[in-house]
Design a protein around this motif. Sequence first.
Motif, PDB file in Angstrom:
ATOM      1  N   LEU A 132     -47.269 -24.751  -3.976  1.00 16.87           N
ATOM      2  CA  LEU A 132     -48.290 -23.929  -4.345  1.00 16.87           C
ATOM      3  C   LEU A 132     -48.604 -23.634  -5.821  1.00 16.87           C
ATOM      4  O   LEU A 132     -49.629 -23.711  -6.300  1.00 16.87           O
ATOM      5  N   TYR A 133     -47.262 -23.186  -6.439  1.00 16.93           N
ATOM      6  CA  TYR A 133     -47.447 -23.076  -7.950  1.00 16.93           C
ATOM      7  C   TYR A 133     -48.070 -24.226  -8.634  1.00 16.93           C
ATOM      8  O   TYR A 133     -48.824 -23.925  -9.515  1.00 16.93           O
ATOM      9  N   LEU A 134     -47.381 -25.490  -8.245  1.00 16.11           N
ATOM     10  CA  LEU A 134     -48.012 -26.618  -9.097  1.00 16.11           C
ATOM     11  C   LEU A 134     -49.355 -27.087  -8.816  1.00 16.11           C
ATOM     12  O   LEU A 134     -50.049 -27.278  -9.572  1.00 16.11           O
ATOM     13  N   LEU A 135     -49.723 -26.867  -7.445  1.00 16.91           N
ATOM     14  CA  LEU A 135     -50.970 -27.104  -6.903  1.00 16.91           C
ATOM     15  C   LEU A 135     -52.082 -26.581  -7.460  1.00 16.91           C
ATOM     16  O   LEU A 135     -53.136 -26.750  -7.833  1.00 16.91           O
ATOM     17  N   LEU A 136     -51.964 -25.076  -7.273  1.00 14.01           N
ATOM     18  CA  LEU A 136     -52.884 -24.251  -7.832  1.00 14.01           C
ATOM     19  C   LEU A 136     -52.977 -24.187  -9.347  1.00 14.01           C
ATOM     20  O   LEU A 136     -54.112 -24.164 -10.089  1.00 14.01           O
ATOM     21  N   GLY A 137     -51.906 -24.618  -9.944  1.00 15.14           N
ATOM     22  CA  GLY A 137     -51.985 -24.440 -11.464  1.00 15.14           C
ATOM     23  C   GLY A 137     -52.640 -25.667 -11.748  1.00 15.14           C
ATOM     24  O   GLY A 137     -53.468 -25.810 -12.948  1.00 15.14           O
ATOM     25  N   GLY A 138     -52.309 -26.863 -11.255  1.00 15.67           N
ATOM     26  CA  GLY A 138     -53.180 -28.102 -11.374  1.00 15.67           C
ATOM     27  C   GLY A 138     -54.505 -27.850 -11.268  1.00 15.67           C
ATOM     28  O   GLY A 138     -55.127 -28.539 -12.017  1.00 15.67           O
ATOM     29  N   LEU A 139     -55.008 -27.389  -9.920  1.00 19.97           N
ATOM     30  CA  LEU A 139     -56.403 -27.230  -9.856  1.00 19.97           C
ATOM     31  C   LEU A 139     -57.044 -26.344 -10.818  1.00 19.97           C
ATOM     32  O   LEU A 139     -58.141 -26.621 -11.407  1.00 19.97           O
ATOM     33  N   ALA A 140     -56.329 -25.506 -11.351  1.00 21.30           N
ATOM     34  CA  ALA A 140     -57.046 -24.283 -12.410  1.00 21.30           C
ATOM     35  C   ALA A 140     -57.089 -25.268 -13.607  1.00 21.30           C
ATOM     36  O   ALA A 140     -58.252 -25.433 -14.282  1.00 21.30           O
ATOM     37  N   VAL A 141     -56.207 -26.208 -14.152  1.00 27.22           N
ATOM     38  CA  VAL A 141     -56.489 -26.859 -15.184  1.00 27.22           C
ATOM     39  C   VAL A 141     -57.476 -28.122 -15.025  1.00 27.22           C
ATOM     40  O   VAL A 141     -58.367 -28.375 -15.959  1.00 27.22           O
ATOM     41  N   VAL A 142     -57.490 -28.660 -13.772  1.00 26.06           N
ATOM     42  CA  VAL A 142     -58.500 -29.650 -13.428  1.00 26.06           C
ATOM     43  C   VAL A 142     -60.079 -28.850 -13.625  1.00 26.06           C
ATOM     44  O   VAL A 142     -61.058 -29.698 -14.062  1.00 26.06           O
ATOM     45  N   LEU A 143     -60.463 -27.856 -13.043  1.00 28.64           N
ATOM     46  CA  LEU A 143     -61.483 -27.189 -13.182  1.00 28.64           C
ATOM     47  C   LEU A 143     -61.885 -26.743 -14.679  1.00 28.64           C
ATOM     48  O   LEU A 143     -62.869 -26.740 -15.070  1.00 28.64           O
ATOM     49  N   ALA A 144     -60.806 -26.441 -15.393  1.00 27.95           N
ATOM     50  CA  ALA A 144     -61.012 -25.852 -16.909  1.00 27.95           C
ATOM     51  C   ALA A 144     -61.472 -27.337 -17.603  1.00 27.95           C
ATOM     52  O   ALA A 144     -62.484 -27.315 -18.332  1.00 27.95           O
ATOM     53  N   VAL A 145     -60.737 -28.547 -17.378  1.00 25.48           N
ATOM     54  CA  VAL A 145     -61.240 -29.690 -18.191  1.00 25.48           C
ATOM     55  C   VAL A 145     -62.390 -30.126 -17.802  1.00 25.48           C
ATOM     56  O   VAL A 145     -62.918 -30.742 -18.574  1.00 25.48           O
ATOM     57  N   PHE A 146     -62.979 -29.861 -16.498  1.00 24.82           N
ATOM     58  CA  PHE A 146     -64.112 -30.383 -15.829  1.00 24.82           C
ATOM     59  C   PHE A 146     -65.427 -29.969 -16.562  1.00 24.82           C
ATOM     60  O   PHE A 146     -66.480 -30.570 -16.799  1.00 24.82           O
ATOM     61  N   THR A 147     -65.165 -28.611 -17.466  1.00 27.16           N
ATOM     62  CA  THR A 147     -66.424 -28.236 -18.190  1.00 27.16           C
ATOM     63  C   THR A 147     -66.367 -29.097 -19.233  1.00 27.16           C
ATOM     64  O   THR A 147     -67.582 -29.126 -20.222  1.00 27.16           O
ATOM     65  N   LEU A 148     -65.376 -29.822 -19.758  1.00 31.26           N
ATOM     66  CA  LEU A 148     -65.535 -30.624 -20.819  1.00 31.26           C
ATOM     67  C   LEU A 148     -65.906 -32.269 -20.603  1.00 31.26           C
ATOM     68  O   LEU A 148     -66.543 -32.898 -21.283  1.00 31.26           O
ATOM     69  N   THR A 149     -65.390 -32.604 -19.437  1.00 28.75           N
ATOM     70  CA  THR A 149     -65.684 -33.984 -19.007  1.00 28.75           C
ATOM     71  C   THR A 149     -66.679 -34.065 -18.270  1.00 28.75           C
ATOM     72  O   THR A 149     -67.403 -35.398 -17.996  1.00 28.75           O
ATOM     73  N   ALA A 150     -67.639 -32.989 -17.854  1.00 23.01           N
ATOM     74  CA  ALA A 150     -68.514 -33.120 -17.067  1.00 23.01           C
ATOM     75  C   ALA A 150     -69.858 -33.603 -17.915  1.00 23.01           C
ATOM     76  O   ALA A 150     -71.022 -33.987 -17.526  1.00 23.01           O
ATOM     77  N   THR A 151     -69.741 -33.833 -18.983  1.00 21.93           N
ATOM     78  CA  THR A 151     -70.832 -34.496 -20.076  1.00 21.93           C
ATOM     79  C   THR A 151     -70.841 -35.968 -20.086  1.00 21.93           C
ATOM     80  O   THR A 151     -71.717 -36.313 -20.942  1.00 21.93           O
ATOM     81  N   ALA A 152     -69.968 -36.767 -19.879  1.00 22.02           N
ATOM     82  CA  ALA A 152     -69.935 -38.025 -19.693  1.00 22.02           C
ATOM     83  C   ALA A 152     -69.663 -38.590 -18.322  1.00 22.02           C
ATOM     84  O   ALA A 152     -68.980 -37.986 -17.486  1.00 22.02           O
ATOM     85  N   PRO A 153     -70.321 -39.660 -17.945  1.00 19.99           N
ATOM     86  CA  PRO A 153     -70.307 -40.417 -16.735  1.00 19.99           C
ATOM     87  C   PRO A 153     -68.942 -40.481 -16.075  1.00 19.99           C
ATOM     88  O   PRO A 153     -68.522 -40.319 -14.931  1.00 19.99           O
ATOM     89  N   VAL A 154     -68.179 -41.382 -16.768  1.00 20.01           N
ATOM     90  CA  VAL A 154     -66.669 -42.114 -16.329  1.00 20.01           C
ATOM     91  C   VAL A 154     -65.792 -40.660 -16.213  1.00 20.01           C
ATOM     92  O   VAL A 154     -65.088 -40.452 -15.280  1.00 20.01           O
ATOM     93  N   PRO A 155     -65.672 -39.969 -17.086  1.00 16.79           N
ATOM     94  CA  PRO A 155     -64.739 -38.764 -17.090  1.00 16.79           C
ATOM     95  C   PRO A 155     -65.204 -37.961 -16.101  1.00 16.79           C
ATOM     96  O   PRO A 155     -64.370 -37.137 -15.474  1.00 16.79           O
ATOM     97  N   ALA A 156     -66.523 -37.658 -15.984  1.00 20.15           N
ATOM     98  CA  ALA A 156     -66.844 -36.757 -14.850  1.00 20.15           C
ATOM     99  C   ALA A 156     -66.532 -37.144 -13.455  1.00 20.15           C
ATOM    100  O   ALA A 156     -66.004 -36.492 -12.584  1.00 20.15           O
ATOM    101  N   ALA A 157     -66.732 -38.589 -13.298  1.00 17.32           N
ATOM    102  CA  ALA A 157     -66.203 -39.087 -12.005  1.00 17.32           C
ATOM    103  C   ALA A 157     -64.782 -39.121 -11.600  1.00 17.32           C
ATOM    104  O   ALA A 157     -64.339 -38.670 -10.724  1.00 17.32           O
ATOM    105  N   VAL A 158     -63.999 -39.325 -12.687  1.00 15.22           N
ATOM    106  CA  VAL A 158     -62.629 -39.199 -12.682  1.00 15.22           C
ATOM    107  C   VAL A 158     -62.187 -37.742 -12.222  1.00 15.22           C
ATOM    108  O   VAL A 158     -61.330 -37.495 -11.197  1.00 15.22           O
TER     109      VAL A 158
END
Length: 398
Positions: free
Chosen positions: A267-293
Amino acid sequence: MPLALLALAIGAFGIGTTEFVIAGLLPEVAADFGVSIPTAGWLISGYALGVAAGAVPMTVLGSRMRRKHLLLLLMVVFIAGNAISALAPSYAVMMTGRIVAAFCHGAFFGIGSVVAADLVAPTKRASAIAFMFTGLTLANVLGVPMGTFLGQEFGWRSTFWAVVALGVIGFAGIAVLVPDLPRAASGGVLQELRVLRSGRVWLAVSMTVLGFGGVFASFTYVAPMMTEEAGFSEGAVSWLLVLFGAGLVLGNLLGGRFADRRLMLSLYLLLGGLAVVLAVFTLTATAPVPAAVTLFLLGAFGFATVPPLQMRVLDSAAAAPTIASAVNIGAFNVGNALAAWLGGLVISAGLGYTAPNWVGALMALGALLLAVVAGRLDRVPAAEATGAAVPVRVATPC
């Protein structure tokens, strides 16, 4: 894994298909009933409210039944609800069918989780729950696209008749393959309800609301985010959803395995990882390939949290797990609704289509903080009783 888990997964596949496929058929349904698409969209909201409202009452009503018999009854309700939808002469009747079908959802997954966990060795309980939920994840990858295609080619009613057929197959599978296990000793309905007074149970349920809700803060607005921000065409959205669904399937299976080994650490690792992915998504969502990944990773980390979150509730309510498990299934839907609302607020405030990712990241971070609190509470009784050092492994599935 026992074949009985396959029967539960088939039932989950049918339920997941009927929950999500309506989104792909809204234009056809709206045209048939002469309503607007936003009005037809209430068929989705009505289902979600039915899930949240029906989980506990359906479980309580069947509390004196053996779990296999209750699962069979729930499949009958599911079949009836979808048959009503397929035959609906009006929008109101269609909504009634959706709500009837939704009433079995929370209880089925809640009781199914308990049954799945009882079918295997203690060290495989989370994996068994994950296997059952594989049916739900595959519904997004296979059931929804196939149901949408069927409805567009042969009319939306054909999709609901296909779901009725899935319900019949699920009913037959449960009848033949799921053993009629004796109910665990309990004090009946009052004992089951009494467990809801436990602070640890509600702490676990709150982790579900925030943790899985964080996924839907982003996913609810994935279509405009991918088209307006990442630059994908509207036609590419369906393939992006398949990519997201593939992440769901992988994450679900891996989450079950991790939770079997170290529940709280997972739970610690997965919830922490989820928070990081969502935060990173704000940056990667502006380009097709990074957004898809990142979208794939969102699905993987998001659904990887489901088996450990459900397992945590079962552990927290070990003396009377059935109703607590059903409540937690309702909590997933409450989290989805809350996150979608909060995501809409930040978009309406003019912060853009990537802003809901920050909402999701904060929700996942909140769930992580609750998990840390829960882990500390797990250590208290052992430390007070023995005066010894706190053991590394806590909250082992029993």
